[in-house]
Scaffold this motif. Sequence first.
Motif, mmCIF file in Angstrom:
data_model
loop_
_atom_site.group_PDB
_atom_site.id
_atom_site.type_symbol
_atom_site.label_atom_id
_atom_site.label_comp_id
_atom_site.label_asym_id
_atom_site.label_seq_id
_atom_site.Cartn_x
_atom_site.Cartn_y
_atom_site.Cartn_z
ATOM 1 N N VAL A 168 4.503 1.744 -16.806
ATOM 2 C CA VAL A 168 5.876 0.773 -16.465
ATOM 3 C C VAL A 168 6.087 0.768 -14.959
ATOM 4 N N GLY A 169 6.084 2.190 -13.998
ATOM 5 C CA GLY A 169 5.711 2.469 -12.464
ATOM 6 C C GLY A 169 5.025 0.928 -11.514
ATOM 7 N N ILE A 170 3.809 0.527 -12.102
ATOM 8 C CA ILE A 170 2.636 -0.476 -11.843
ATOM 9 C C ILE A 170 3.694 -1.714 -11.914
ATOM 10 N N ILE A 171 4.450 -1.515 -13.033
ATOM 11 C CA ILE A 171 4.991 -3.091 -13.740
ATOM 12 C C ILE A 171 6.738 -3.002 -12.362
ATOM 13 N N LEU A 172 6.883 -2.527 -12.201
ATOM 14 C CA LEU A 172 7.657 -2.620 -11.378
ATOM 15 C C LEU A 172 7.700 -2.407 -10.247
ATOM 16 N N LEU A 173 6.813 -1.525 -9.905
ATOM 17 C CA LEU A 173 6.865 -1.665 -8.512
ATOM 18 C C LEU A 173 5.657 -3.475 -7.626
ATOM 19 N N LEU A 179 -4.081 -3.617 -4.196
ATOM 20 C CA LEU A 179 -3.600 -3.382 -4.992
ATOM 21 C C LEU A 179 -4.560 -3.013 -5.742
ATOM 22 N N GLY A 180 -5.157 -3.664 -6.125
ATOM 23 C CA GLY A 180 -5.982 -3.263 -7.511
ATOM 24 C C GLY A 180 -6.672 -1.768 -7.151
ATOM 25 N N PRO A 181 -7.243 -1.908 -5.374
ATOM 26 C CA PRO A 181 -8.520 -0.849 -5.137
ATOM 27 C C PRO A 181 -7.954 0.838 -5.401
ATOM 28 N N ILE A 182 -6.082 0.282 -5.105
ATOM 29 C CA ILE A 182 -5.330 1.605 -5.210
ATOM 30 C C ILE A 182 -5.041 2.055 -7.086
ATOM 31 N N PHE A 183 -4.878 0.985 -7.402
ATOM 32 C CA PHE A 183 -4.161 1.177 -9.157
ATOM 33 C C PHE A 183 -5.184 1.589 -9.816
ATOM 34 N N VAL A 184 -6.222 0.501 -9.866
ATOM 35 C CA VAL A 184 -7.645 1.146 -10.855
ATOM 36 C C VAL A 184 -7.965 2.338 -10.883
ATOM 37 N N PRO A 185 -8.410 2.866 -9.610
ATOM 38 C CA PRO A 185 -9.368 3.705 -9.010
ATOM 39 C C PRO A 185 -8.507 4.892 -10.279
ATOM 40 N N MET A 186 -7.037 5.091 -9.462
ATOM 41 C CA MET A 186 -6.323 5.897 -9.785
ATOM 42 C C MET A 186 -6.122 6.070 -10.416
ATOM 43 N N LEU A 187 -5.481 5.490 -11.638
ATOM 44 C CA LEU A 187 -5.525 5.219 -13.022
ATOM 45 C C LEU A 187 -6.738 5.176 -13.641
ATOM 46 N N MET A 188 -7.240 4.963 -13.080
ATOM 47 C CA MET A 188 -9.417 5.268 -14.634
ATOM 48 C C MET A 188 -9.882 6.885 -14.315
ATOM 49 N N ILE A 244 0.688 -1.279 0.311
ATOM 50 C CA ILE A 244 -0.314 -0.333 0.055
ATOM 51 C C ILE A 244 0.753 1.140 -0.124
ATOM 52 N N GLU A 245 2.054 0.953 0.974
ATOM 53 C CA GLU A 245 2.617 2.798 0.658
ATOM 54 C C GLU A 245 3.847 2.503 -0.432
ATOM 55 N N GLY A 246 3.932 0.733 -1.503
ATOM 56 C CA GLY A 246 4.388 1.467 -2.892
ATOM 57 C C GLY A 246 3.280 2.263 -3.226
ATOM 58 N N ALA A 247 2.055 1.338 -3.505
ATOM 59 C CA ALA A 247 1.446 2.537 -5.211
ATOM 60 C C ALA A 247 1.374 3.809 -4.261
ATOM 61 N N GLN A 248 0.991 4.322 -2.958
ATOM 62 C CA GLN A 248 0.806 5.477 -3.325
ATOM 63 C C GLN A 248 2.098 6.374 -3.112
ATOM 64 N N VAL A 249 3.194 6.139 -2.556
ATOM 65 C CA VAL A 249 4.497 6.936 -3.227
ATOM 66 C C VAL A 249 3.863 6.641 -5.031
ATOM 67 N N LEU A 250 3.744 5.668 -5.291
ATOM 68 C CA LEU A 250 3.816 5.725 -7.158
ATOM 69 C C LEU A 250 2.489 7.127 -7.166
ATOM 70 N N LYS A 251 1.324 6.689 -6.539
ATOM 71 C CA LYS A 251 0.254 7.903 -7.101
ATOM 72 C C LYS A 251 0.660 9.111 -6.801
ATOM 73 N N SER A 252 1.868 9.266 -5.671
ATOM 74 C CA SER A 252 2.127 10.515 -5.470
ATOM 75 C C SER A 252 2.617 11.930 -6.079
ATOM 76 N N LEU A 253 3.661 10.599 -6.989
ATOM 77 C CA LEU A 253 4.749 11.043 -8.105
ATOM 78 C C LEU A 253 2.877 11.701 -9.675
ATOM 79 N N SER A 254 2.726 11.464 -9.668
ATOM 80 C CA SER A 254 1.888 12.027 -10.436
ATOM 81 C C SER A 254 3.114 11.978 -12.177
ATOM 82 N N LEU A 255 3.200 10.519 -12.173
ATOM 83 C CA LEU A 255 3.579 10.780 -13.690
ATOM 84 C C LEU A 255 2.848 10.750 -14.815
ATOM 85 N N PRO A 256 3.619 10.947 -15.935
ATOM 86 C CA PRO A 256 2.614 10.727 -17.361
ATOM 87 C C PRO A 256 2.172 9.345 -17.257
#
Length: 519
Positions: free
Chosen positions: A400-405, A423-432, A382-394
């Motif tokens: 690519v970040g999701i794959i590496l994490l 990870l799904g409940p963080i990644f899926v809504p974030m990318l939607m 969860i912390e790793g996903a939150q860090v990736l979300k906070s970066l606001s990358l293209p």
Amino acid sequence: MANNSEQLTSRPEPVSFVQRCLNSIEHVGNKLPDPAMIFLFAMILIWVLSWVFSGTQFDAIDPRTGQSIVVHNLLSGAALADFLASMVKTFTGFAPLGVVLVAMLGVGVAEHSGFINAGLKLMLKRTPQALLTPSVVLIAIVSHTATDAGYVLVIPLAGVIYFAMGRHPLAGIAAAFAGVSGGFSANFIPSGIDPLLQSFTQSAAQIIDPEIAINPLNNWFFTSASSLFIVLLGWYITDKIIEPRLQAVKIDGDKENLPVFAEITQKERNAFYVSSAVMLLGLALLYFAASSPDSPLRAPNGQLSDFKAPLMQSIVPLIFLLFWVPGIVFGFLVGTFKSSKDMVQAMSKSMSGMAYYIVMAFFCALFIAAFAKSNLGALLAIEGAQVLKSLSLPSTVTIVGIILLTAFVNLFVGSSSAKWALLGPIFVPMLMQLGISPDLTQAAYRIGDSSSNIVTPLMPYFPLVVVYCQKYVKDTGIGTLIALMLPYSIAFLVGWTVLLLGYWMLGIPLGLQSSYVYP
């Protein structure tokens, strides 16, 4: 047909930069303690870390509960008492242990009766050397359809086949392991993992869009194309990197445990055909029993591939029967079995070879249970996903970040569904919210989830593959296997990511009713 192990050890050791790096990794890795002790030390470390972080307040929300994640102290009196009280149940309930032992009971009868040996003799006459590796990787990929069957059937048999052809058996084991575990998300045949992951993806997507529906085969086209990609990449790595490096590795396993291949006799040939007919008859009966719409082998929803279907839950017992019965028939026809005592001794002999794995499984089960109870794995994800979300990358960089994490988290949390539940409940809504569809997010997750499977000693079946290798090379250790599998892992991670980005760029459908954009 006879193996000449001396020919495999007489060539000079490779000196390329890649080979030197792999040799260094093997050397360092083999300095580590025995795998059983690694699991023990890791469990103790989890205990200590759970005590250190148990009093810390975290802002991360556990998607499974909707509340702030809490690390549980495993060194408290109550936790230690529960650890002792549940130790036996934790060990006997360790899922891979039952899978391996039950399957090996049936395979052991087929092996020691000579049934498997006879089948290999016939197969080796018809399989061109040049196509051996891609055939092994492809069969390993298809084995996902039968859950964990590849670990207990395809991987050890690949070593036997390579040994019979005068090639290094560890190369065969590596190729099969790469297909079974590294190519876990590559399959052109739909399996139970598809609806399982889809269910988590849909639940996560409904956080943003309550009406959204995800097709269970939303990644099918991509995973089908990935099968060909993994076969070709695994073929190249095995024949051009792994096998040349193994030329300097001496085969020194116990001679009585190494397979012996002589010319097949007419008696063996006839017995094999009869035994195979018995196996095919069993498969035919299974087909007719499952084909009826109201078959008791189907799930309540009528599906055969659903994880709740009795058929899917019976895969391991079916493997046992489909090898045990033909093995008995073959044994009595050729005379290797004179009485039921010989059959029981064959089963006992197969279990004696699993003693080392049972010891490792004991400590592995305790470690995995401790890791799950502490909630440290969930916190890491969860912390790793939150860090990736906070970066606001293209968008492309985020994928690519999701794959590496995911590949990184996979080194610690082995279960595919457990990771996606976190990870799904963080990644899926974030990318939607970034305009990326749940289908693409799930495909990215599946790449990371597969690629690092083969280089983590914490993966429950990793110690079993070490045991397979030790049958041929006694001093095989963790470092040996990691060095063998690292080229596959890196190549799969990089190449598969490029393949997904290419798919995305060209707009090729990922699967049924799939899309790249949302809405």
